[in-house]
Design a protein around this motif. Structure first.
Motif, PDB file in Angstrom:
ATOM      1  N   TYR A 187      -1.433  14.436   3.320  1.00 11.44           N
ATOM      2  CA  TYR A 187      -2.032  13.113   3.553  1.00 11.44           C
ATOM      3  C   TYR A 187      -0.994  12.067   3.145  1.00 11.44           C
ATOM      4  CZ  TYR A 187      -5.071   9.085   3.624  1.00 11.44           C
ATOM      5  OH  TYR A 187      -5.618   7.858   3.932  1.00 11.44           O
ATOM      6  N   HIS A 188      -0.664  11.169   4.075  1.00 11.01           N
ATOM      7  CA  HIS A 188       0.320  10.139   3.761  1.00 11.01           C
ATOM      8  C   HIS A 188      -0.166   8.743   4.101  1.00 11.01           C
ATOM      9  CE1 HIS A 188       3.315  13.095   2.629  1.00 11.01           C
ATOM     10  NE2 HIS A 188       3.086  13.759   3.762  1.00 11.01           N
ATOM     11  N   ASP A 244       6.331  12.038  -2.063  1.00  8.94           N
ATOM     12  CA  ASP A 244       5.226  11.081  -1.982  1.00  8.94           C
ATOM     13  C   ASP A 244       4.381  11.261  -3.239  1.00  8.94           C
ATOM     14  OD1 ASP A 244       2.861   9.732  -1.612  1.00  8.94           O
ATOM     15  OD2 ASP A 244       2.606  10.304   0.484  1.00  8.94           O
ATOM     16  N   VAL A 275       2.383   8.958  -4.442  1.00  4.17           N
ATOM     17  CA  VAL A 275       1.373   7.888  -4.428  1.00  4.17           C
ATOM     18  C   VAL A 275       0.174   8.260  -5.292  1.00  4.17           C
ATOM     19  CG1 VAL A 275      -0.302   6.712  -2.926  1.00  4.17           C
ATOM     20  CG2 VAL A 275       2.098   6.893  -2.223  1.00  4.17           C
ATOM     21  N   GLN A 276      -0.297   9.509  -5.172  1.00  6.84           N
ATOM     22  CA  GLN A 276      -1.474   9.919  -5.944  1.00  6.84           C
ATOM     23  C   GLN A 276      -1.086  10.580  -7.271  1.00  6.84           C
ATOM     24  OE1 GLN A 276      -5.835  12.015  -5.232  1.00  6.84           O
ATOM     25  NE2 GLN A 276      -4.659  11.313  -3.505  1.00  6.84           N
ATOM     26  N   LYS A 335      -0.867   3.321  -5.961  1.00  7.26           N
ATOM     27  CA  LYS A 335      -2.076   3.641  -6.739  1.00  7.26           C
ATOM     28  C   LYS A 335      -1.946   3.292  -8.222  1.00  7.26           C
ATOM     29  CE  LYS A 335      -4.137   7.156  -3.681  1.00  7.26           C
ATOM     30  NZ  LYS A 335      -5.457   6.665  -3.339  1.00  7.26           N
ATOM     31  N   SER A 385       0.839  -1.202   0.000  1.00  6.17           N
ATOM     32  CA  SER A 385       0.000   0.000   0.000  1.00  6.17           C
ATOM     33  C   SER A 385       0.872   1.249   0.000  1.00  6.17           C
ATOM     34  CB  SER A 385      -0.882   0.018   1.247  1.00  6.17           C
ATOM     35  OG  SER A 385      -0.063   0.195   2.382  1.00  6.17           O
ATOM     36  N   GLY A 386       0.214   2.369  -0.307  1.00 10.10           N
ATOM     37  CA  GLY A 386       0.934   3.632  -0.257  1.00 10.10           C
ATOM     38  C   GLY A 386       1.486   3.917   1.133  1.00 10.10           C
ATOM     39  N   ALA A 387       0.646   3.708   2.153  1.00 12.91           N
ATOM     40  CA  ALA A 387       1.083   3.991   3.523  1.00 12.91           C
ATOM     41  C   ALA A 387       2.296   3.142   3.906  1.00 12.91           C
ATOM     42  CB  ALA A 387      -0.070   3.741   4.495  1.00 12.91           C
ATOM     43  N   GLU A 409       4.123  15.788  -0.748  1.00 13.72           N
ATOM     44  CA  GLU A 409       3.384  15.482  -1.987  1.00 13.72           C
ATOM     45  C   GLU A 409       3.631  16.643  -2.955  1.00 13.72           C
ATOM     46  OE1 GLU A 409      -0.935  14.436  -0.649  1.00 13.72           O
ATOM     47  OE2 GLU A 409       0.147  15.340   1.025  1.00 13.72           O
TER      48      GLU A 409
END
Ligand SMILES: Cc1ncc(COP(=O)(O)O)c(C=O)c1O
Length: 419
Positions: free
Chosen positions: A131-132, A234, A236-237, A263, A103-105, A201
């Protein structure tokens, strides 16, 4: 929904009261046969579509060969091939290594572990509106209380939050000035010599699709380099073509020491990664990184197929086309409606921030009502933002223009109707 309510923990919410039967090409078909236009991509995951033929074929072949051996026990080629692809594609032409997770986390946590092992320092800096993730360390790194953190503390120590760059709200349009403010806070309150990593991010996601002012990221990266602090992006998104670049850091030529991806990496299968400078990645001792499922072979097969699709189908360029179309539709609404404070975002990661008429006071009710109206007309749209007043648009990059236009007809009508 009745079965869901009686079987699934109440803490697991759903945006829509709809159960999916099939999905692809920007459409989700529910179990009643309704067709919904997908402007969410499962929260920025299915960038290549939700049943991409390359992904389906690769996964099918892999699942028939073997589902799992654990890379830490008997390794397999797919994991290495994904690491090679990440080392090739992420920003910077230095020697790199990658490690895969689920997962991203989990990947964000591992980036922090790697930075701590390399620097011998403890502290981690994160930003307002960040948001992480939802694990204990990443909850400490995430800014917003409800719904993420409320009642779940205490959180991990040595995580420090500083001001970021949010030009619409803080009025600072010079990114180097915003970076100087953050750096001053870091130096006064933490001390560079105690700081292992700065995690950021490049475009903030859950916090409200906030693009920092130009110059902010390069200035922070330069300060990290000069201070021996690991600069962690980060993505991730934002990663894998979402923002109209393969990685959002590229827009300003920023080369992170470590980059976290998840993601959009694997066409909907759970996979995440930390990629970075070979010397930093070799900080942890052998056996220090891993996990039972990290880099699962089916997820790796999906990732290789998704990456091939992004490259073969020009999805970076497609994200930019989506930006042009969607921004035109959103600014046309904004021209007639002063409740749209700002239209922003890049590529297929776009948003409007909604405010009370004539000012900048956040209007979360309007965001909720427009989203609900869109849902009732079969358009999947998500909200976000520290103030809950941002509508965000994350279509799959494989969606066609006709569907996008249909969806924004619905959204424009919702703004007309809701007063
Ligand atoms: C920037 C960012 N980092 C980390 C995460 C956490 O990823 P996951 O939900 O896969 O743990 C997310 C998820 O939305 C994210 O947007």
């Amino acid at each position: 929904m009745a079965r869901k309510t009686s079987a699934v923990a109440g803490g697991v919410g759903t945006t829509m009261p709809v159960f999916a039967a099939r999905a692809d090409g920007g459409i989700v078909v529910d179990v009643d046969g309704n067709h919904l236009i997908d402007l969410g991509s499962g929260i920025a995951v299915t960038s290549v579509g939700a049943a991409n033929p390359r992904v389906v074929a690769a996964v099918t072949e892999q699942v028939a060969a073997f589902t799992h051996t654990c890379f830490m026990v008997t390794p397999y080629d797919g994991y290495v091939a994904v690491a090679e692809a990440l080392n090739r594609l992420t920003p910077g032409d230095h020697d790199k290594r990658s490690a895969l997770f689920n997962s991203g986390a989990e990947a964000v946590e591992n980036a922090v572990k790697i930075a701590r092992a390399w620097t011998g320092r403890d502290a981690v800096v994160v930003f307002d509106h960040a948001y992480h993730g939802r694990t204990n360390l990443t909850l400490a790194m995430t800014a917003k209380n409800k719904p993420y953190k409320h009642t779940f503390g205490p959180f991990a120590p040595e995580v420090y939050r500083v001001a970021g760059s949010y030009p619409y709200r803080d009025g600072v349009v010079d990114g180097t000035a915003a970076a100087a403010r953050a750096i001053d806070q870091i130096e006064k309150q933490i001390g560079a010599e105690n700081l292992a990593a700065l995690v950021i991010e490049p475009v903030q996601g859950e916090g409200g699709f906030i693009e920092p002012a130009p110059g902010f990221l390069p200035a922070l990266a330069a300060w990290c380099r000069a201070s021996g602090v690991v600069f962690v992006a980060d993505e991730v998104q934002t990663g894998f073509a979402r923002t109209g670049d393969l990685f959002a850091c590229e827009r300003e030529g920023v080369v992170p020491d470590l980059i976290v991806t998840a993601k959009g990496i694997a066409g909907g299968l759970p996979l995440s990664a930390v990629t970075g400078r070979a010397e930093i990645m070799s900080g942890p001792h052998e056996g220090g990184l891993g996990g039972t499922y990290g880099g699962n072979p089916i997820a790796c097969a999906a990732a290789l197929a998704a990456i091939e699709t992004i490259e073969a189908e020009g999805l970076v360029e497609r994200a930019r086309e989506i930006e042009t179309l969607v921004k035109a539709r959103l600014t046309a609404i904004q021209d007639k409606d002063d409740r749209i404070g700002e239209v922003r975002g890049r590529g297929a990661m776009l948003a409007v921030e909604l405010v009370r008429p004539g000012g900048a006071e956040p209007d979360p009710r309007l965001a909720r009502d427009v989203a609900k109206a869109a849902h009732s007309q079969g358009v999947i749209v998500l909200t976000c933002g520290t103030y809950g007043n941002v509508l965000r648009f994350l279509p799959p990059l494989t969606i066609g223009d006709a569907l996008l236009n249909d969806a924004f007809d619905v959204i424009a009508a919702a703004f007309e109707e809701i007063r």
